[in-house]
Write a protein that holds these residues in place. Sequence first.
Motif, PDB file in Angstrom:
ATOM      1  N   ILE A   9       0.815  -1.215   0.000  1.00  0.00           N
ATOM      2  CA  ILE A   9       0.000   0.000   0.000  1.00  0.00           C
ATOM      3  C   ILE A   9       0.853   1.271   0.000  1.00  0.00           C
ATOM      4  O   ILE A   9       0.477   2.277  -0.613  1.00  0.00           O
ATOM      5  CB  ILE A   9      -0.981  -0.012   1.194  1.00  0.00           C
ATOM      6  CG1 ILE A   9      -2.026   1.109   1.041  1.00  0.00           C
ATOM      7  CG2 ILE A   9      -0.247   0.071   2.517  1.00  0.00           C
ATOM      8  CD1 ILE A   9      -3.163   1.027   2.039  1.00  0.00           C
ATOM      9  N   GLY A  10       2.014   1.247   0.652  1.00  0.00           N
ATOM     10  CA  GLY A  10       2.866   2.440   0.680  1.00  0.00           C
ATOM     11  C   GLY A  10       3.373   2.803  -0.694  1.00  0.00           C
ATOM     12  O   GLY A  10       3.332   3.978  -1.107  1.00  0.00           O
ATOM     13  N   GLN A  11       3.877   1.798  -1.439  1.00  0.00           N
ATOM     14  CA  GLN A  11       4.369   2.057  -2.787  1.00  0.00           C
ATOM     15  C   GLN A  11       3.226   2.406  -3.737  1.00  0.00           C
ATOM     16  O   GLN A  11       3.365   3.257  -4.616  1.00  0.00           O
ATOM     17  CB  GLN A  11       5.134   0.832  -3.301  1.00  0.00           C
ATOM     18  CG  GLN A  11       6.424   0.556  -2.547  1.00  0.00           C
ATOM     19  CD  GLN A  11       7.210  -0.582  -3.174  1.00  0.00           C
ATOM     20  OE1 GLN A  11       7.147  -0.820  -4.377  1.00  0.00           O
ATOM     21  NE2 GLN A  11       7.954  -1.296  -2.330  1.00  0.00           N
ATOM     22  N   PHE A  12       2.108   1.731  -3.546  1.00  0.00           N
ATOM     23  CA  PHE A  12       0.948   2.013  -4.385  1.00  0.00           C
ATOM     24  C   PHE A  12       0.473   3.449  -4.158  1.00  0.00           C
ATOM     25  O   PHE A  12       0.063   4.138  -5.092  1.00  0.00           O
ATOM     26  CB  PHE A  12      -0.175   1.026  -4.084  1.00  0.00           C
ATOM     27  CG  PHE A  12      -1.334   1.108  -5.048  1.00  0.00           C
ATOM     28  CD1 PHE A  12      -1.276   0.472  -6.281  1.00  0.00           C
ATOM     29  CD2 PHE A  12      -2.482   1.816  -4.728  1.00  0.00           C
ATOM     30  CE1 PHE A  12      -2.335   0.546  -7.172  1.00  0.00           C
ATOM     31  CE2 PHE A  12      -3.550   1.905  -5.603  1.00  0.00           C
ATOM     32  CZ  PHE A  12      -3.475   1.262  -6.839  1.00  0.00           C
ATOM     33  N   GLN A  14       2.371   6.012  -3.403  1.00  0.00           N
ATOM     34  CA  GLN A  14       3.280   6.902  -4.111  1.00  0.00           C
ATOM     35  C   GLN A  14       3.015   6.882  -5.611  1.00  0.00           C
ATOM     36  O   GLN A  14       3.056   7.924  -6.274  1.00  0.00           O
ATOM     37  CB  GLN A  14       4.720   6.486  -3.832  1.00  0.00           C
ATOM     38  CG  GLN A  14       5.142   6.673  -2.380  1.00  0.00           C
ATOM     39  CD  GLN A  14       6.601   6.281  -2.160  1.00  0.00           C
ATOM     40  OE1 GLN A  14       7.440   6.511  -3.022  1.00  0.00           O
ATOM     41  NE2 GLN A  14       6.890   5.703  -1.012  1.00  0.00           N
ATOM     42  N   ALA A  15       2.704   5.704  -6.157  1.00  0.00           N
ATOM     43  CA  ALA A  15       2.490   5.585  -7.595  1.00  0.00           C
ATOM     44  C   ALA A  15       1.174   6.226  -8.034  1.00  0.00           C
ATOM     45  O   ALA A  15       1.086   6.806  -9.118  1.00  0.00           O
ATOM     46  CB  ALA A  15       2.499   4.114  -8.003  1.00  0.00           C
ATOM     47  N   SER A  16       0.176   6.143  -7.196  1.00  0.00           N
ATOM     48  CA  SER A  16      -1.160   6.609  -7.570  1.00  0.00           C
ATOM     49  C   SER A  16      -1.431   8.059  -7.186  1.00  0.00           C
ATOM     50  O   SER A  16      -2.333   8.697  -7.736  1.00  0.00           O
ATOM     51  CB  SER A  16      -2.224   5.729  -6.923  1.00  0.00           C
ATOM     52  OG  SER A  16      -2.184   5.867  -5.498  1.00  0.00           O
ATOM     53  N   GLY A  17      -0.678   8.579  -6.211  1.00  0.00           N
ATOM     54  CA  GLY A  17      -0.946   9.921  -5.732  1.00  0.00           C
ATOM     55  C   GLY A  17      -2.048   9.993  -4.700  1.00  0.00           C
ATOM     56  O   GLY A  17      -2.478  11.081  -4.310  1.00  0.00           O
ATOM     57  N   PHE A  46      -1.791  -4.208  -3.868  1.00  0.00           N
ATOM     58  CA  PHE A  46      -2.526  -3.867  -5.081  1.00  0.00           C
ATOM     59  C   PHE A  46      -1.775  -4.346  -6.319  1.00  0.00           C
ATOM     60  O   PHE A  46      -0.543  -4.421  -6.313  1.00  0.00           O
ATOM     61  CB  PHE A  46      -2.722  -2.345  -5.184  1.00  0.00           C
ATOM     62  CG  PHE A  46      -3.559  -1.768  -4.091  1.00  0.00           C
ATOM     63  CD1 PHE A  46      -4.917  -1.529  -4.292  1.00  0.00           C
ATOM     64  CD2 PHE A  46      -3.003  -1.450  -2.863  1.00  0.00           C
ATOM     65  CE1 PHE A  46      -5.691  -0.991  -3.281  1.00  0.00           C
ATOM     66  CE2 PHE A  46      -3.773  -0.913  -1.847  1.00  0.00           C
ATOM     67  CZ  PHE A  46      -5.123  -0.676  -2.057  1.00  0.00           C
ATOM     68  N   ARG A  47      -2.522  -4.647  -7.364  1.00  0.00           N
ATOM     69  CA  ARG A  47      -1.905  -4.986  -8.637  1.00  0.00           C
ATOM     70  C   ARG A  47      -1.349  -3.729  -9.288  1.00  0.00           C
ATOM     71  O   ARG A  47      -1.852  -2.623  -9.076  1.00  0.00           O
ATOM     72  CB  ARG A  47      -2.925  -5.632  -9.586  1.00  0.00           C
ATOM     73  CG  ARG A  47      -3.506  -6.949  -9.097  1.00  0.00           C
ATOM     74  CD  ARG A  47      -4.317  -7.604 -10.225  1.00  0.00           C
ATOM     75  NE  ARG A  47      -5.232  -6.650 -10.861  1.00  0.00           N
ATOM     76  CZ  ARG A  47      -6.453  -6.373 -10.413  1.00  0.00           C
ATOM     77  NH1 ARG A  47      -6.907  -6.977  -9.319  1.00  0.00           N
ATOM     78  NH2 ARG A  47      -7.210  -5.495 -11.051  1.00  0.00           N
TER      79      ARG A  47
END
Length: 299
Positions: A9-12, A14-17, A46-47
């Motif tokens: 979720i942390g990386q997701f 950052q990627a999604s905003g 998340f995928r």
Amino acid sequence: MDRKKLLPIGQFSQASGLSVTALRHYDASGVLLPAFVDPVSGYRYFRRDQVRTAQSIRALRQLDIPVEEVRRLLGGGEERLAAALRAHLRTAERRLEVQRSVVHGLLSRLTEGADMTHRVTVRRGPAERILVRAEILDNSGLDAFLRGAYQELYAVAGRGPLTFTGPAFVRFHGVCDDENETLVEACLPFWEDGAQPTDLPEGMTVHELPGTTLACTEVEGAAAAFPQILGAYDAVAEWITGHGFAFAGPTRMVYRRWTGTPDHPDNRIEIAWPIDEPAADGPPGQRDPAPEAPDRPTG
């Protein structure tokens, strides 16, 4: 499930905003479900292909679209989403036009005063027999209603044929905007001693209007189109209250000259508000309250 192919979720975030808090909220509301939730830690994964969906959610929320509506739009396919976005853009542009008109109107009142921009006169309106097509609606349906209503009215009038005694007009019984519905009447005045309408369709009636005194102002061209015309309603209302009169009925929008195109330079519309002398003072404690100004329409 291979977690190596998933984003925590942390990386997701950052990627999604979208913040981690927002992602948890969208999970709980069913807008964006994680691909996997660790049964022990509760940690969400998340995928990678969900990043685009999350970015779309972020953009939709930036447009102030409610979460439940976002969920519905994303579940309806791309064509439905594209149509909703175009409709939202039209609404936003219309709202901006209204806000721009309101700001310019306020600036004009500050620099010139309402009396300088709208000359208000008083005239006597005669008693009239009118053919009426009525409906309760908000501003989003106003233009379509009026176009359809007058097509029906003129079709019925032509069967008489009725003899018109004045221009067509509209009566607004309350505020008509995007948040409020009110009774709107499309009206055609006709000669009571001539041919009379028959076989009226549902929603069409004949009314008798008594004679009344009207406070009026006229606007032409672009000033007769919405939202610029709002200043005319305000000017008449301010004149009525400022001169000590009472509001005595629904305001009228009279088509003095109408081309069919809202901002045509040849258009001329009269805003006419029925007025009366304020009620005289009664015995102490028994005086009727002065009637409040009716809400003015917005279109």
